[in-house]
Design an enzyme around this catalytic site. Structure first.
Site, PDB file in Angstrom:
ATOM      1  N   LYS A 124      26.593  36.343 -63.545  1.00 56.23           N
ATOM      2  CA  LYS A 124      25.210  36.502 -63.119  1.00 56.23           C
ATOM      3  C   LYS A 124      24.475  37.451 -64.076  1.00 56.23           C
ATOM      4  O   LYS A 124      23.405  37.130 -64.589  1.00 56.23           O
ATOM      5  CB  LYS A 124      25.153  37.054 -61.693  1.00 56.23           C
ATOM      6  CG  LYS A 124      26.034  36.346 -60.661  1.00 56.23           C
ATOM      7  CD  LYS A 124      25.625  34.928 -60.409  1.00 56.23           C
ATOM      8  CE  LYS A 124      26.324  34.325 -59.199  1.00 56.23           C
ATOM      9  NZ  LYS A 124      27.772  34.192 -59.323  1.00 56.23           N
ATOM     10  N   LYS A 159      21.365  36.965 -54.548  1.00 59.21           N
ATOM     11  CA  LYS A 159      22.778  36.612 -54.552  1.00 59.21           C
ATOM     12  C   LYS A 159      23.621  37.777 -55.041  1.00 59.21           C
ATOM     13  O   LYS A 159      23.143  38.658 -55.768  1.00 59.21           O
ATOM     14  CB  LYS A 159      23.025  35.375 -55.421  1.00 59.21           C
ATOM     15  CG  LYS A 159      22.457  35.436 -56.824  1.00 59.21           C
ATOM     16  CD  LYS A 159      22.554  34.061 -57.493  1.00 59.21           C
ATOM     17  CE  LYS A 159      21.831  34.020 -58.835  1.00 59.21           C
ATOM     18  NZ  LYS A 159      21.891  32.684 -59.460  1.00 59.21           N
ATOM     19  N   ARG A 209      24.410  21.768 -65.014  1.00 60.77           N
ATOM     20  CA  ARG A 209      25.512  22.459 -65.682  1.00 60.77           C
ATOM     21  C   ARG A 209      25.649  21.920 -67.113  1.00 60.77           C
ATOM     22  O   ARG A 209      25.930  20.735 -67.314  1.00 60.77           O
ATOM     23  CB  ARG A 209      26.805  22.258 -64.898  1.00 60.77           C
ATOM     24  CG  ARG A 209      28.097  22.643 -65.621  1.00 60.77           C
ATOM     25  CD  ARG A 209      28.207  24.113 -65.965  1.00 60.77           C
ATOM     26  NE  ARG A 209      28.066  25.007 -64.840  1.00 60.77           N
ATOM     27  CZ  ARG A 209      29.086  25.361 -64.031  1.00 60.77           C
ATOM     28  NH1 ARG A 209      30.285  24.844 -64.207  1.00 60.77           N
ATOM     29  NH2 ARG A 209      28.875  26.214 -63.061  1.00 60.77           N
ATOM     30  N   ARG A 224      23.350  18.856 -60.381  1.00 62.59           N
ATOM     31  CA  ARG A 224      23.945  18.974 -59.049  1.00 62.59           C
ATOM     32  C   ARG A 224      22.822  19.054 -58.024  1.00 62.59           C
ATOM     33  O   ARG A 224      22.138  20.064 -57.907  1.00 62.59           O
ATOM     34  CB  ARG A 224      24.863  20.198 -59.008  1.00 62.59           C
ATOM     35  CG  ARG A 224      26.003  20.072 -60.022  1.00 62.59           C
ATOM     36  CD  ARG A 224      26.774  21.357 -60.214  1.00 62.59           C
ATOM     37  NE  ARG A 224      25.941  22.416 -60.755  1.00 62.59           N
ATOM     38  CZ  ARG A 224      26.396  23.638 -61.024  1.00 62.59           C
ATOM     39  NH1 ARG A 224      27.657  23.951 -60.794  1.00 62.59           N
ATOM     40  NH2 ARG A 224      25.597  24.554 -61.516  1.00 62.59           N
ATOM     41  N   ARG A 232      20.845  25.183 -52.505  1.00 66.43           N
ATOM     42  CA  ARG A 232      21.910  25.346 -53.492  1.00 66.43           C
ATOM     43  C   ARG A 232      22.413  23.985 -53.952  1.00 66.43           C
ATOM     44  O   ARG A 232      22.698  23.112 -53.144  1.00 66.43           O
ATOM     45  CB  ARG A 232      23.083  26.134 -52.879  1.00 66.43           C
ATOM     46  CG  ARG A 232      22.690  27.500 -52.340  1.00 66.43           C
ATOM     47  CD  ARG A 232      23.826  28.124 -51.564  1.00 66.43           C
ATOM     48  NE  ARG A 232      24.182  27.334 -50.390  1.00 66.43           N
ATOM     49  CZ  ARG A 232      25.255  27.572 -49.622  1.00 66.43           C
ATOM     50  NH1 ARG A 232      26.063  28.566 -49.917  1.00 66.43           N
ATOM     51  NH2 ARG A 232      25.503  26.807 -48.575  1.00 66.43           N
ATOM     52  N   ASP A 272      24.224  27.332 -66.318  1.00 69.90           N
ATOM     53  CA  ASP A 272      23.514  26.754 -65.179  1.00 69.90           C
ATOM     54  C   ASP A 272      22.022  26.864 -65.418  1.00 69.90           C
ATOM     55  O   ASP A 272      21.498  27.952 -65.720  1.00 69.90           O
ATOM     56  CB  ASP A 272      23.901  27.470 -63.878  1.00 69.90           C
ATOM     57  CG  ASP A 272      25.312  27.127 -63.437  1.00 69.90           C
ATOM     58  OD1 ASP A 272      25.933  26.234 -64.049  1.00 69.90           O
ATOM     59  OD2 ASP A 272      25.800  27.762 -62.484  1.00 69.90           O
ATOM     60  N   GLU A 280      22.598  31.164 -64.781  1.00 67.15           N
ATOM     61  CA  GLU A 280      23.928  31.761 -64.814  1.00 67.15           C
ATOM     62  C   GLU A 280      24.657  31.304 -66.076  1.00 67.15           C
ATOM     63  O   GLU A 280      24.362  30.240 -66.618  1.00 67.15           O
ATOM     64  CB  GLU A 280      24.770  31.369 -63.583  1.00 67.15           C
ATOM     65  CG  GLU A 280      24.294  31.956 -62.286  1.00 67.15           C
ATOM     66  CD  GLU A 280      25.264  31.686 -61.124  1.00 67.15           C
ATOM     67  OE1 GLU A 280      26.430  31.315 -61.382  1.00 67.15           O
ATOM     68  OE2 GLU A 280      24.828  31.837 -59.969  1.00 67.15           O
ATOM     69  N   ASN A 282      28.588  30.795 -66.862  1.00 71.51           N
ATOM     70  CA  ASN A 282      29.928  30.811 -66.272  1.00 71.51           C
ATOM     71  C   ASN A 282      30.980  30.844 -67.371  1.00 71.51           C
ATOM     72  O   ASN A 282      31.040  29.947 -68.211  1.00 71.51           O
ATOM     73  CB  ASN A 282      30.126  29.564 -65.406  1.00 71.51           C
ATOM     74  CG  ASN A 282      29.199  29.571 -64.203  1.00 71.51           C
ATOM     75  OD1 ASN A 282      29.528  30.105 -63.160  1.00 71.51           O
ATOM     76  ND2 ASN A 282      28.014  28.992 -64.373  1.00 71.51           N
TER      77      ASN A 282
END
Length: 315
Positions: A124, A159, A209, A224, A232, A272, A280, A282
């Site tokens: 994050k 978050k 993604r 997504r 979400r 993301d 984000e 990852n």
């Protein structure tokens, strides 16, 4: 080639979706030997990084997808490469494991991703290094900061910094009844850092993604799409994955972040993106390989294995 894979228990995975299994499978197709480890198999003895490893054989069979050999204690540095694929939570036990893997790296193994990068690049918080391609974002403990950010934007997402799969992500709007309790829950009464970002209505078209292999984006992304009534897009939160070509804005974001990933020895990452904004980065155990491969005939895990080969050859 001999590689180790540190992962969650292989007995509990779904091979139709699991990116780590796809990496294992592609390594096996290259006739590499694969050693299976879980996090509690790692240790240090008098300055030597060790692992209680079992030889892994994988099968494309949803009823019987693996066999494990006898446990042997090996020097982790004797492996050519180690894939660190343990899912979050990113807690102190995870951090301790990166110390062991960093020692293994010094003793000869290539660790993917770099243990130092796993510690430094919180999925994050690392977005703060790229403010030009991110939505307005704050990271703070203070309730007053969150309330001021909400007042400014009227509609925000908050978050924790250590979650995954969409866990504990809240949408807050001006006038919401539970603003106080959400902030208290996420910050544990101002003792824990949390993040807030401007809400982006583009989420209805999917949280994309982008997979990065050695700093370069895969030509396709997985959008997504949130389930009905959800904000979400995470697949773990009921989102539906739809693969699609990389857009111009996706490529711009990838070109901004890619060189920094290479600099930090992050061979495999997942960016993301919502709309044209990065939300984000990852680096622990990015997924979505299987879904993109199925739609477009790519072989992302094999691309990663080739990147590992190239990295080892350069050493």
């Amino acid at each position: 080639m001999k590689i180790g894979v540190v992962m969650d228990p292989i007995s509990s995975i779904n091979i139709k979706k699991d990116s780590t299994f796809e990496m294992i499978w592609q390594a096996q197709q290259l006739n590499w030997e694969v050693e299976y480890l879980e996090m509690n198999d790692l240790s240090i003895d008098n300055g030597v990084a060790l692992g209680d490893a079992r030889r892994l054989t994988a099968y494309q069979d949803s009823e019987h997808w693996y066999d494990l050999g006898e446990t042997r204690r090996i020097r982790l540095g004797d492996l050519d490469a180690i894939l660190m694929r343990k899912d979050p939570p990113f807690d102190m036990e995870f951090v301790y494991s990166t110390y062991i893997l960093e020692l293994a790296e010094e003793q000869g193994a290539l660790v993917v991703n770099s243990p130092k990068a796993l510690r430094d690049c919180n999925e994050k918080a690392y977005c703060a290094w790229f403010p030009d391609v991110c939505p307005d974002t704050i990271i703070t403990r203070k309730s007053a900061d969150f309330r001021a950010f909400l007042e400014k934007h009227q509609d925000i997402i908050v978050k924790p910094l250590d979650g995954m799969g969409g866990a504990s992500i809240f949408r807050m709007q001006t006038g919401s009844a539970n603003i106080g309790v959400i902030i208290e829950t996420l910050t544990h009464h101002e003792t824990t850092y949390a993040m807030a970002q401007r809400y982006m209505p583009e989420i209805v078209a999917g949280d994309k993604r982008i997979l990065m292999v050695n700093g370069e984006p895969v030509p396709y992304v997985l959008a997504r799409l949130p389930a009905k009534g959800e904000t979400r897009g995470n697949l773990a939160a009921g989102g539906r994955g739809v693969a699609q070509p990389l857009s111009d804005t996706d490529r711009k974001i990838a070109e901004t972040v890619g060189p920094e990933l290479v600099k930090r020895n992050i061979l495999f990452a997942g960016l993301d993106v919502i709309g044209d904004r990065l939300t984000e980065i990852n680096v622990t155990s990015p997924t979505c390989i299987k879904e993109i491969n199925a739609e477009y005939g790519t072989n992302i895990a094999l691309d990663l294995m080739h990147a590992i080969q190239t990295k080892l050859s350069a050493r």
